[in-house]
Design a protein around this motif. Structure first.
Motif, PDB file in Angstrom:
ATOM      1  N   MET A  14       3.923   6.842 -19.984  1.00  0.00           N
ATOM      2  CA  MET A  14       4.139   5.535 -20.598  1.00  0.00           C
ATOM      3  C   MET A  14       4.990   5.664 -21.857  1.00  0.00           C
ATOM      4  SD  MET A  14       0.645   3.336 -20.137  1.00  0.00           S
ATOM      5  CE  MET A  14      -0.348   4.363 -21.190  1.00  0.00           C
ATOM      6  N   PRO A  15       5.660   4.569 -22.272  1.00  0.00           N
ATOM      7  CA  PRO A  15       6.425   4.595 -23.519  1.00  0.00           C
ATOM      8  C   PRO A  15       5.527   4.931 -24.703  1.00  0.00           C
ATOM      9  CG  PRO A  15       6.982   2.650 -22.230  1.00  0.00           C
ATOM     10  CD  PRO A  15       5.801   3.288 -21.560  1.00  0.00           C
ATOM     11  N   ARG A  16       6.116   5.503 -25.727  1.00  0.00           N
ATOM     12  CA  ARG A  16       5.342   5.924 -26.904  1.00  0.00           C
ATOM     13  C   ARG A  16       4.632   4.738 -27.552  1.00  0.00           C
ATOM     14  NH1 ARG A  16       9.134   8.457 -31.070  1.00  0.00           N
ATOM     15  NH2 ARG A  16       9.626   9.671 -29.204  1.00  0.00           N
ATOM     16  N   ASP A  17       5.309   3.585 -27.634  1.00  0.00           N
ATOM     17  CA  ASP A  17       4.690   2.422 -28.263  1.00  0.00           C
ATOM     18  C   ASP A  17       3.515   1.895 -27.445  1.00  0.00           C
ATOM     19  OD1 ASP A  17       6.347   2.454 -30.451  1.00  0.00           O
ATOM     20  OD2 ASP A  17       7.802   1.036 -29.619  1.00  0.00           O
ATOM     21  N   ALA A  18       3.549   2.096 -26.125  1.00  0.00           N
ATOM     22  CA  ALA A  18       2.418   1.672 -25.291  1.00  0.00           C
ATOM     23  C   ALA A  18       1.201   2.536 -25.587  1.00  0.00           C
ATOM     24  CB  ALA A  18       2.795   1.762 -23.814  1.00  0.00           C
ATOM     25  N   ARG A  19       1.428   3.821 -25.813  1.00  0.00           N
ATOM     26  CA  ARG A  19       0.317   4.706 -26.175  1.00  0.00           C
ATOM     27  C   ARG A  19      -0.262   4.312 -27.534  1.00  0.00           C
ATOM     28  NH1 ARG A  19       3.298  10.276 -25.516  1.00  0.00           N
ATOM     29  NH2 ARG A  19       5.080   9.061 -24.832  1.00  0.00           N
ATOM     30  N   LEU A  20       0.620   3.935 -28.461  1.00  0.00           N
ATOM     31  CA  LEU A  20       0.159   3.482 -29.774  1.00  0.00           C
ATOM     32  C   LEU A  20      -0.664   2.201 -29.638  1.00  0.00           C
ATOM     33  CD1 LEU A  20       0.171   3.706 -32.866  1.00  0.00           C
ATOM     34  CD2 LEU A  20       2.324   2.436 -32.862  1.00  0.00           C
ATOM     35  N   LEU A  21      -0.205   1.299 -28.764  1.00  0.00           N
ATOM     36  CA  LEU A  21      -0.945   0.051 -28.559  1.00  0.00           C
ATOM     37  C   LEU A  21      -2.324   0.330 -27.979  1.00  0.00           C
ATOM     38  CD1 LEU A  21      -1.252  -2.988 -28.466  1.00  0.00           C
ATOM     39  CD2 LEU A  21       0.005  -3.011 -26.295  1.00  0.00           C
ATOM     40  N   PHE A  22      -2.424   1.302 -27.064  1.00  0.00           N
ATOM     41  CA  PHE A  22      -3.722   1.621 -26.482  1.00  0.00           C
ATOM     42  C   PHE A  22      -4.700   2.079 -27.565  1.00  0.00           C
ATOM     43  CE2 PHE A  22      -6.400   4.626 -23.805  1.00  0.00           C
ATOM     44  CZ  PHE A  22      -7.177   3.599 -23.286  1.00  0.00           C
ATOM     45  N   ILE A  23      -4.213   2.894 -28.490  1.00  0.00           N
ATOM     46  CA  ILE A  23      -5.061   3.324 -29.602  1.00  0.00           C
ATOM     47  C   ILE A  23      -5.462   2.117 -30.457  1.00  0.00           C
ATOM     48  CG2 ILE A  23      -5.142   4.739 -31.701  1.00  0.00           C
ATOM     49  CD1 ILE A  23      -3.207   6.666 -30.343  1.00  0.00           C
ATOM     50  N   ALA A  24      -4.503   1.208 -30.651  1.00  0.00           N
ATOM     51  CA  ALA A  24      -4.777   0.025 -31.478  1.00  0.00           C
ATOM     52  C   ALA A  24      -5.850  -0.863 -30.860  1.00  0.00           C
ATOM     53  CB  ALA A  24      -3.492  -0.774 -31.683  1.00  0.00           C
ATOM     54  N   THR A  25      -5.944  -0.873 -29.540  1.00  0.00           N
ATOM     55  CA  THR A  25      -6.959  -1.726 -28.910  1.00  0.00           C
ATOM     56  C   THR A  25      -8.370  -1.313 -29.303  1.00  0.00           C
ATOM     57  OG1 THR A  25      -7.021  -0.344 -26.895  1.00  0.00           O
ATOM     58  CG2 THR A  25      -5.481  -2.218 -26.920  1.00  0.00           C
ATOM     59  N   PHE A  26      -8.563  -0.024 -29.633  1.00  0.00           N
ATOM     60  CA  PHE A  26      -9.895   0.422 -30.055  1.00  0.00           C
ATOM     61  C   PHE A  26     -10.310  -0.257 -31.360  1.00  0.00           C
ATOM     62  CE2 PHE A  26      -8.833   4.776 -27.995  1.00  0.00           C
ATOM     63  CZ  PHE A  26      -8.922   4.200 -26.749  1.00  0.00           C
ATOM     64  N   ASN A  27      -9.337  -0.542 -32.215  1.00  0.00           N
ATOM     65  CA  ASN A  27      -9.626  -1.205 -33.484  1.00  0.00           C
ATOM     66  C   ASN A  27      -9.735  -2.718 -33.331  1.00  0.00           C
ATOM     67  OD1 ASN A  27      -7.478   1.206 -34.963  1.00  0.00           O
ATOM     68  ND2 ASN A  27      -9.688   1.158 -35.177  1.00  0.00           N
ATOM     69  N   MET A  28      -8.943  -3.276 -32.419  1.00  0.00           N
ATOM     70  CA  MET A  28      -8.921  -4.731 -32.252  1.00  0.00           C
ATOM     71  C   MET A  28     -10.104  -5.238 -31.434  1.00  0.00           C
ATOM     72  SD  MET A  28      -4.893  -5.674 -31.721  1.00  0.00           S
ATOM     73  CE  MET A  28      -4.553  -4.412 -30.497  1.00  0.00           C
ATOM     74  N   ALA A  29     -10.661  -4.397 -30.565  1.00  0.00           N
ATOM     75  CA  ALA A  29     -11.756  -4.828 -29.703  1.00  0.00           C
ATOM     76  C   ALA A  29     -13.071  -4.901 -30.470  1.00  0.00           C
ATOM     77  CB  ALA A  29     -11.894  -3.859 -28.527  1.00  0.00           C
ATOM     78  N   ASP A  30     -13.974  -5.753 -29.970  1.00  0.00           N
ATOM     79  CA  ASP A  30     -15.314  -5.795 -30.562  1.00  0.00           C
ATOM     80  C   ASP A  30     -16.145  -4.652 -29.977  1.00  0.00           C
ATOM     81  OD1 ASP A  30     -16.081  -6.542 -28.010  1.00  0.00           O
ATOM     82  OD2 ASP A  30     -16.540  -8.621 -28.520  1.00  0.00           O
ATOM     83  N   ASP A  31     -17.431  -4.647 -30.245  1.00  0.00           N
ATOM     84  CA  ASP A  31     -18.265  -3.516 -29.829  1.00  0.00           C
ATOM     85  C   ASP A  31     -18.504  -3.466 -28.318  1.00  0.00           C
ATOM     86  OD1 ASP A  31     -18.379  -2.733 -32.407  1.00  0.00           O
ATOM     87  OD2 ASP A  31     -20.432  -3.380 -32.793  1.00  0.00           O
ATOM     88  N   GLU A  32     -18.063  -4.487 -27.595  1.00  0.00           N
ATOM     89  CA  GLU A  32     -18.122  -4.470 -26.135  1.00  0.00           C
ATOM     90  C   GLU A  32     -16.793  -4.038 -25.527  1.00  0.00           C
ATOM     91  OE1 GLU A  32     -20.502  -4.843 -24.055  1.00  0.00           O
ATOM     92  OE2 GLU A  32     -22.153  -5.697 -25.207  1.00  0.00           O
ATOM     93  N   GLY A  33     -15.787  -3.860 -26.373  1.00  0.00           N
ATOM     94  CA  GLY A  33     -14.468  -3.502 -25.860  1.00  0.00           C
ATOM     95  C   GLY A  33     -13.611  -4.692 -25.480  1.00  0.00           C
ATOM     96  N   ILE A  34     -14.001  -5.896 -25.883  1.00  0.00           N
ATOM     97  CA  ILE A  34     -13.274  -7.121 -25.544  1.00  0.00           C
ATOM     98  C   ILE A  34     -12.371  -7.525 -26.714  1.00  0.00           C
ATOM     99  CG2 ILE A  34     -13.521  -9.550 -24.892  1.00  0.00           C
ATOM    100  CD1 ILE A  34     -16.252  -8.845 -23.727  1.00  0.00           C
ATOM    101  N   LEU A  35     -11.189  -7.991 -26.415  1.00  0.00           N
ATOM    102  CA  LEU A  35     -10.255  -8.446 -27.451  1.00  0.00           C
ATOM    103  C   LEU A  35      -9.395  -9.570 -26.925  1.00  0.00           C
ATOM    104  CD1 LEU A  35      -7.175  -6.094 -27.692  1.00  0.00           C
ATOM    105  CD2 LEU A  35      -8.942  -5.721 -25.977  1.00  0.00           C
ATOM    106  N   ARG A  36      -8.777 -10.312 -27.837  1.00  0.00           N
ATOM    107  CA  ARG A  36      -7.812 -11.343 -27.459  1.00  0.00           C
ATOM    108  C   ARG A  36      -6.568 -10.644 -26.931  1.00  0.00           C
ATOM    109  NH1 ARG A  36      -6.894 -15.099 -32.487  1.00  0.00           N
ATOM    110  NH2 ARG A  36      -5.422 -16.041 -30.992  1.00  0.00           N
ATOM    111  N   TRP A  37      -5.906 -11.285 -25.948  1.00  0.00           N
ATOM    112  CA  TRP A  37      -4.827 -10.596 -25.244  1.00  0.00           C
ATOM    113  C   TRP A  37      -3.632 -11.532 -25.040  1.00  0.00           C
ATOM    114  CZ3 TRP A  37      -4.200  -5.671 -24.977  1.00  0.00           C
ATOM    115  CH2 TRP A  37      -3.398  -5.064 -24.010  1.00  0.00           C
ATOM    116  N   THR A  38      -3.000 -11.895 -26.148  1.00  0.00           N
ATOM    117  CA  THR A  38      -1.774 -12.678 -26.086  1.00  0.00           C
ATOM    118  C   THR A  38      -0.685 -11.898 -26.809  1.00  0.00           C
ATOM    119  OG1 THR A  38      -2.219 -13.892 -28.138  1.00  0.00           O
ATOM    120  CG2 THR A  38      -3.072 -14.843 -26.087  1.00  0.00           C
ATOM    121  N   PRO A  39       0.579 -12.002 -26.377  1.00  0.00           N
ATOM    122  CA  PRO A  39       1.665 -11.258 -27.029  1.00  0.00           C
ATOM    123  C   PRO A  39       1.771 -11.539 -28.522  1.00  0.00           C
ATOM    124  CG  PRO A  39       2.401 -12.100 -24.919  1.00  0.00           C
ATOM    125  CD  PRO A  39       1.055 -12.704 -25.161  1.00  0.00           C
TER     126      PRO A  39
END
Length: 382
Positions: A14-39
């Motif tokens: 995957m592109p480098r920025d996609a890998r960075l975004l995946f890491i960012a989802t850990f911070n953006m998600a709540d304790d269930e792993g759910i997050l808002r998903w709009t561009p």
């Protein structure tokens, strides 16, 4: 972050920025792993200081994560918000004091949601410990279902931490009981091995009638590979080598480029023949398991993967003694294709089921190429 993250072959394509975004989802998600998903939200949260990444580029990066199955998008809540779930969030993050989620979970009534939880749990029943068929089988007791750890009747919710994959009969057997230590596998699991074999045998048979009817009036397209002379449905990677009456058997595949053709053996499915040919050539000195290889090949063919390209990917794995899994196949496909064309990106409506492995890899490469062109143009303008 676990050290294994940087060595993951699926993330590596995957592109480098996609890998960075995946890491960012850990911070953006709540304790269930759910997050808002709009561009717009992803841009504001993960790339707020990056002028070269707007909502359009953020949307492309988001698709990388959803196409690979790392993130599961869904529409949730009364307001029908665009949400997403980091599928293996609890494996990546250890929550000491989990807080109750304020975001809506995906509904377990949808088959795609149940299948996502099965992938998360490795297609293993979390009650009896047995394997769950990956395709629907005749014995409904053996099919996939989801169980609520805390029953809904007792106040349980559909949030990921309260949901697990089980056999339907195991879920019914447990019922509303909260005592799991004394769980005894029900008698309904009898014959589960036959169901598992049936699931594998039918993994590429969804369109057999249609494809077999078309093969009577259309010539087979030559794919320039070992399997190019096979039945029309197999060349497309779907359907089965049907015709139980023995009529219209496909001709023997040609041997090209010095590679061993997969021999025709009557009614045997293509994944069986590919597995046999692979093990005959590469089993010595390796610890390959027939069932795992066959299951992986069946899934790849069900996702419309071209058989000749699949065999080339298998050869790469065999020559390097790598295991045959969905992730290693994707890595091999990326090496085979080399350069990708932006025209391979397929636009998907939000929430629409995503395509198979074959299309995903081409899409990731196209996204990386488009982002690279975007960076170059930005530097020229500056």
């Amino acid at each position: 972050m676990k050290p294994e993250f940087w060595e993951d072959e699926l993330l590596g394509v995957m592109p480098r920025d996609a890998r960075l975004l995946f890491i960012a989802t850990f911070n953006m998600a709540d304790d269930e792993g759910i997050l808002r998903w709009t561009p717009a939200y992803i841009k504001a949260q993960a790339f707020m200081y990056d002028n070269d990444i707007g909502p359009k580029e953020a949307d492309q990066l988001m698709r990388c994560l959803t196409d690979t199955g790392l993130v599961f998008p869904f529409i949730g809540g009364v307001a029908r918000q665009q949400m997403a779930l980091v599928v293996n969030f609890r494996k990546h993050q250890r929550i000491n004091r989990p807080q109750k989620s304020k975001l809506p979970p995906p509904s377990t009534g949808a088959w795609q949601v149940r299948e996502m939880y099965a992938r998360r749990d490795g297609w293993v029943c979390q009650l009896c410990g047995g394997e769950i068929p990956r395709r629907l089988v005749a014995n409904d007791d053996h099919n996939l279902w989801v169980d609520h750890i805390r029953p809904v009747a007792a106040g349980g919710t559909d949030h990921p931490s309260n949901v697990r994959a089980v056999h339907r009969v195991c879920g019914r057997s447990r019922g509303a009981s909260t005592d799991e230590e004394g769980f005894i596998p029900p008698a309904g699991l009898a014959g589960i091995e036959d169901s598992l074999n049936d699931s594998l045998n039918h993994s590429v048979n969804d369109t057999v009638k249609e494809s077999h009817a078309q093969s009577k009036s259309h010539d087979v397209t030559d794919t320039h590979g070992e399997f190019s002379s096979m039945n029309h449905s197999l060349t497309e990677g779907k359907g089965k080598e049907g015709n139980r009456e023995g009529k219209g058997n496909p001709p023997t595949p040609r041997d090209q480029s010095g590679r061993p053709a997969v021999a025709q053996t009557g009614e045997r499915a293509i994944e069986d023949r590919m597995t046999d040919a692979f093990l005959e050539r590469y089993a010595r000195g390796n610890s390959y398991k027939r069932r795992q290889i066959r299951s992986t090949l069946a899934d790849a063919l069900a996702n419309d993967t071209d058989p000749s390209e699949l065999w080339r990917a298998l050869e790469q794995l065999g020559e390097t003694s790598k295991p045959v899994t969905a992730n290693t196949l994707q890595f091999a496909f990326s090496k085979i294709r080399g350069n990708y064309q932006p025209g391979n990106v397929i636009d998907l409506t939000s929430g629409q089921p995503l395509p198979g492995t074959d299309t995903n890899l081409a899409g990731w490469g196209a996204i990386a190429a488009s982002l690279a062109d975007y960076d170059t143009n930005s530097e020229d303008s500056a």
